[in-house]
Design a protein around this motif. Structure first.
Motif, PDB file in Angstrom:
ATOM      1  N   THR A  45       0.884  -1.278  -0.052  1.00 20.50           N
ATOM      2  CA  THR A  45       0.105  -0.131  -0.101  1.00 20.50           C
ATOM      3  C   THR A  45       0.716   1.183  -0.056  1.00 20.50           C
ATOM      4  OG1 THR A  45      -1.678  -1.132   1.252  1.00 20.50           O
ATOM      5  CG2 THR A  45      -1.919   1.334   1.268  1.00 20.50           C
ATOM      6  N   PRO A  46       0.679   2.202  -0.902  1.00 19.04           N
ATOM      7  CA  PRO A  46       1.659   3.554  -0.844  1.00 19.04           C
ATOM      8  C   PRO A  46       1.392   4.330   0.286  1.00 19.04           C
ATOM      9  CG  PRO A  46       0.066   3.255  -2.955  1.00 19.04           C
ATOM     10  CD  PRO A  46      -0.368   2.440  -1.927  1.00 19.04           C
ATOM     11  N   VAL A  47       2.461   4.749   0.829  1.00 18.85           N
ATOM     12  CA  VAL A  47       2.705   5.468   2.142  1.00 18.85           C
ATOM     13  C   VAL A  47       2.425   6.932   1.784  1.00 18.85           C
ATOM     14  CG1 VAL A  47       4.074   6.020   4.085  1.00 18.85           C
ATOM     15  CG2 VAL A  47       4.289   3.748   2.865  1.00 18.85           C
ATOM     16  N   SER A  48       1.500   7.703   2.499  1.00 21.46           N
ATOM     17  CA  SER A  48       1.123   9.087   2.295  1.00 21.46           C
ATOM     18  C   SER A  48       2.253  10.058   3.039  1.00 21.46           C
ATOM     19  CB  SER A  48      -0.272   9.317   2.652  1.00 21.46           C
ATOM     20  OG  SER A  48      -0.557   8.973   4.351  1.00 21.46           O
ATOM     21  N   VAL A  49       2.477  10.928   2.364  1.00 19.67           N
ATOM     22  CA  VAL A  49       3.217  11.901   3.016  1.00 19.67           C
ATOM     23  C   VAL A  49       2.432  12.879   3.942  1.00 19.67           C
ATOM     24  CG1 VAL A  49       4.765  13.977   2.570  1.00 19.67           C
ATOM     25  CG2 VAL A  49       4.657  11.997   1.268  1.00 19.67           C
ATOM     26  N   ASN A  50       2.888  13.309   5.141  1.00 24.14           N
ATOM     27  CA  ASN A  50       2.154  14.044   6.153  1.00 24.14           C
ATOM     28  C   ASN A  50       2.023  15.623   5.472  1.00 24.14           C
ATOM     29  OD1 ASN A  50       2.295  16.073   8.651  1.00 24.14           O
ATOM     30  ND2 ASN A  50       1.357  13.987   9.064  1.00 24.14           N
ATOM     31  N   ALA A  51       0.827  16.093   5.310  1.00 23.56           N
ATOM     32  CA  ALA A  51       0.749  17.472   4.734  1.00 23.56           C
ATOM     33  C   ALA A  51       1.379  18.505   5.674  1.00 23.56           C
ATOM     34  CB  ALA A  51      -0.907  17.730   4.585  1.00 23.56           C
ATOM     35  N   LEU A  52       1.198  18.336   6.992  1.00 21.84           N
ATOM     36  CA  LEU A  52       1.640  19.223   8.039  1.00 21.84           C
ATOM     37  C   LEU A  52       3.313  19.359   7.790  1.00 21.84           C
ATOM     38  CD1 LEU A  52      -0.305  18.878  11.184  1.00 21.84           C
ATOM     39  CD2 LEU A  52      -0.716  20.525   9.256  1.00 21.84           C
ATOM     40  N   ALA A  53       3.828  18.271   7.303  1.00 21.82           N
ATOM     41  CA  ALA A  53       5.393  18.421   7.228  1.00 21.82           C
ATOM     42  C   ALA A  53       5.808  19.024   5.927  1.00 21.82           C
ATOM     43  CB  ALA A  53       5.919  16.761   7.021  1.00 21.82           C
ATOM     44  N   VAL A  54       4.933  18.746   4.985  1.00 22.02           N
ATOM     45  CA  VAL A  54       5.131  19.647   3.824  1.00 22.02           C
ATOM     46  C   VAL A  54       5.142  20.972   4.075  1.00 22.02           C
ATOM     47  CG1 VAL A  54       4.454  20.114   1.393  1.00 22.02           C
ATOM     48  CG2 VAL A  54       4.502  17.748   2.344  1.00 22.02           C
ATOM     49  N   ALA A  55       3.920  21.632   4.798  1.00 22.68           N
ATOM     50  CA  ALA A  55       3.670  22.909   5.122  1.00 22.68           C
ATOM     51  C   ALA A  55       4.632  23.581   5.949  1.00 22.68           C
ATOM     52  CB  ALA A  55       2.296  23.134   5.815  1.00 22.68           C
ATOM     53  N   ARG A  81       4.834   9.778  13.928  1.00 15.45           N
ATOM     54  CA  ARG A  81       5.009   8.775  14.688  1.00 15.45           C
ATOM     55  C   ARG A  81       3.809   7.871  15.044  1.00 15.45           C
ATOM     56  NH1 ARG A  81       8.396  12.480  17.697  1.00 15.45           N
ATOM     57  NH2 ARG A  81       6.412  12.985  19.110  1.00 15.45           N
ATOM     58  N   ARG A  82       2.735   8.393  15.132  1.00 17.83           N
ATOM     59  CA  ARG A  82       1.377   7.637  15.443  1.00 17.83           C
ATOM     60  C   ARG A  82       0.905   6.929  14.124  1.00 17.83           C
ATOM     61  NH1 ARG A  82      -1.854  11.991  19.014  1.00 17.83           N
ATOM     62  NH2 ARG A  82      -0.641  12.139  20.945  1.00 17.83           N
ATOM     63  N   SER A  83       1.012   7.433  13.102  1.00 13.15           N
ATOM     64  CA  SER A  83       0.402   7.026  11.801  1.00 13.15           C
ATOM     65  C   SER A  83       1.332   6.128  10.772  1.00 13.15           C
ATOM     66  CB  SER A  83      -0.351   8.363  11.157  1.00 13.15           C
ATOM     67  OG  SER A  83       0.578   8.925  10.556  1.00 13.15           O
ATOM     68  N   GLY A  84       2.271   6.501  11.106  1.00 11.37           N
ATOM     69  CA  GLY A  84       3.615   5.834  10.183  1.00 11.37           C
ATOM     70  C   GLY A  84       3.621   6.497   8.938  1.00 11.37           C
ATOM     71  N   GLN A  85       3.057   7.401   8.662  1.00  6.28           N
ATOM     72  CA  GLN A  85       3.327   8.479   7.375  1.00  6.28           C
ATOM     73  C   GLN A  85       4.769   8.653   7.063  1.00  6.28           C
ATOM     74  OE1 GLN A  85       0.206  11.193   8.521  1.00  6.28           O
ATOM     75  NE2 GLN A  85      -0.393  11.129   6.423  1.00  6.28           N
ATOM     76  N   SER A  86       5.080   9.304   5.683  1.00  3.81           N
ATOM     77  CA  SER A  86       6.215   9.401   5.495  1.00  3.81           C
ATOM     78  C   SER A  86       6.361  11.112   5.863  1.00  3.81           C
ATOM     79  CB  SER A  86       6.799   9.277   4.067  1.00  3.81           C
ATOM     80  OG  SER A  86       5.953   9.743   3.287  1.00  3.81           O
ATOM     81  N   GLY A  87       7.553  11.930   5.705  1.00  2.00           N
ATOM     82  CA  GLY A  87       7.548  13.002   5.714  1.00  2.00           C
ATOM     83  C   GLY A  87       8.394  13.708   6.894  1.00  2.00           C
ATOM     84  N   ARG A  88       8.903  12.504   7.613  1.00  2.00           N
ATOM     85  CA  ARG A  88       9.792  12.817   9.209  1.00  2.00           C
ATOM     86  C   ARG A  88      10.916  13.819   8.753  1.00  2.00           C
ATOM     87  NH1 ARG A  88      13.866  10.935  12.083  1.00  2.00           N
ATOM     88  NH2 ARG A  88      13.701  11.368  14.449  1.00  2.00           N
ATOM     89  N   GLY A  89      11.576  13.523   7.555  1.00  2.00           N
ATOM     90  CA  GLY A  89      12.887  14.652   7.229  1.00  2.00           C
ATOM     91  C   GLY A  89      12.308  15.932   6.978  1.00  2.00           C
TER      92      GLY A  89
END
Length: 385
Positions: A45-55, A81-89
């Protein structure tokens, strides 16, 4: 008897491995795996990017609202951390950049640089209005008052300076009217406005001229519509010292009334026909009639004003002289020939700016030295932005 498999998800058999019964004891079960990954998400399943991280990253890079970028970055890290989404960097980078932006803004605001940056931005957007000159401003022009003037430095009027602004005329919009048309407007408007700012023409230094800054074709494209009328020194490299302003903001009521009547008469006298009486007697007689009428209005103004005790007698003496001048102007307006006209003309002028005027000016605390002939005829010099 067979035992049914336990309830729940069945582990699929690896089609490439040995049957379960044939696997050696202790051998790793490479053929068995769970169909679900972390956080219960099926593998593949594709991993979504956290929108707040992008903002947070965008705000951090642009240094726009850095406090908001920092807050969004911290929230994004918690959600990831809770959802496992990408965008931590991206969330970390946005938080770091926003923190740096907050520190930078703190320095800028504490040193006053923000105001300078904002003024520079406004100046760039407004074209020639980057000069930021208003009525009453004194300034230095690095390139002088002649030719193109691209920048000026506003300075206090009490010290030395290159120019002093006495009026700003705003032109209407539309296509660029051309240098010649703008020059004509500047000549007309600046001359008409100079005596409103420096009402006592006797106090004007002999080496002062009227200059003006006017829009160029290039600055017109950026919204420049201002003709800036100013006083400057006629001698190259010389400037002005102190303000030339003399209007109701710096004069008392008695001085303003007296100078208003004097300037109205000067304006009427300035309209004298260019041709000699021998060439156009009719024009001169019409002009003499106008001067007669203006004198009547000024005499009434002087008589009707409650002058201070020390100025009543001197002003009364001046009114008597103006009455004599008015009589001569009336006779000039009906003269039958040029010689008769000239005789009344000379007598009329003899009663203007004579000893009675000097005495009245002294009593009112005004300049009491008549300007030398020709000093009132200031030439206009122009500069473009």
């Amino acid at each position: 008897m067979s035992i049914p498999p336990p309830p729940g998800h069945q582990q699929p058999r690896d089609p490439f491995g040995p049957p379960p019964g044939d696997r050696p004891r202790g051998a790793p079960d490479h053929g068995l795996h769970s169909p679900y990954g972390p956080a219960g998400r099926p593998y593949g399943t594709p991993v979504s990017v956290n929108a707040l991280a992008v903002a947070a990253l965008v705000l951090g890079v642009l240094c726009f609202l850095p406090a908001a970028g920092l807050v969004l970055g911290l929230i994004a890290l918690r959600q990831i951390r809770r959802s496992g989404q990408s965008g931590r960097g991206m969330a970390i980078a946005g938080s770091v950049l926003s923190s740096a932006g907050i520190a930078l803004w703190a320095v800028v605001l504490s040193t006053g640089a923000a105001s300078e940056v904002w003024e520079g931005f406004k100046d760039t957007a407004r074209g020639n209005e980057s000069l930021s000159l208003e009525k009453g401003d004194c300034f230095d022009a690095p390139g002088g008052l002649e030719g193109d003037t691209l920048d000026v430095d506003r300075v206090p009027c009490r010290g030395g300076h290159d120019g002093e602004v006495f009026a700003v005329v705003t032109l209407p919009g539309g296509p660029f009217p051309g240098d010649a048309r703008i020059t004509d407007i500047a000549d007309e408007k600046c001359y008409a406005l100079q005596d409103q700012y420096a009402m006592d023409t006797w106090a004007m230094p002999a080496d002062v001229d009227v200059y003006y800054l006017m829009p160029s074709r290039e600055s017109w494209r950026f919204g420049d519509r201002a003709i800036t009328c100013l006083f400057g020194n006629t001698e190259a490299g010389a400037g002005l010292t102190g303000s030339l302003r003399g209007d109701p903001t710096t004069l008392d009521t008695h001085q303003v009334v007296f100078l208003s009547t004097a300037n109205a008469l000067d304006a009427a006298l300035y309209e004298e026909p260019e041709k000699a009486p021998e060439e156009d007697l009719a024009a001169h007689r019409a002009w003499a009639a106008q001067v007669h009428d203006v004198l009547g209005e000024q005499i009434e103004a002087l008589r009707g004003h409650p002058w201070p005790a020390g100025a009543r007698t001197p002003v009364a003496g001046l009114v008597a002289d103006l009455e004599d001048a008015r009589t001569e102007w009336e006779r000039a307006s009906t003269a039958g020939d040029a010689d008769t006209y000239q005789a009344h003309y000379d007598k009329a002028y003899g009663s203007v700016d004579g000893p009675a005027t000097v005495t009245a000016r002294k009593a009112l605390g005004l300049a009491a030295t008549p300007p030398a002939p020709g000093e009132g005829e200031r030439e206009v010099s122009e500069a473009q932005v």
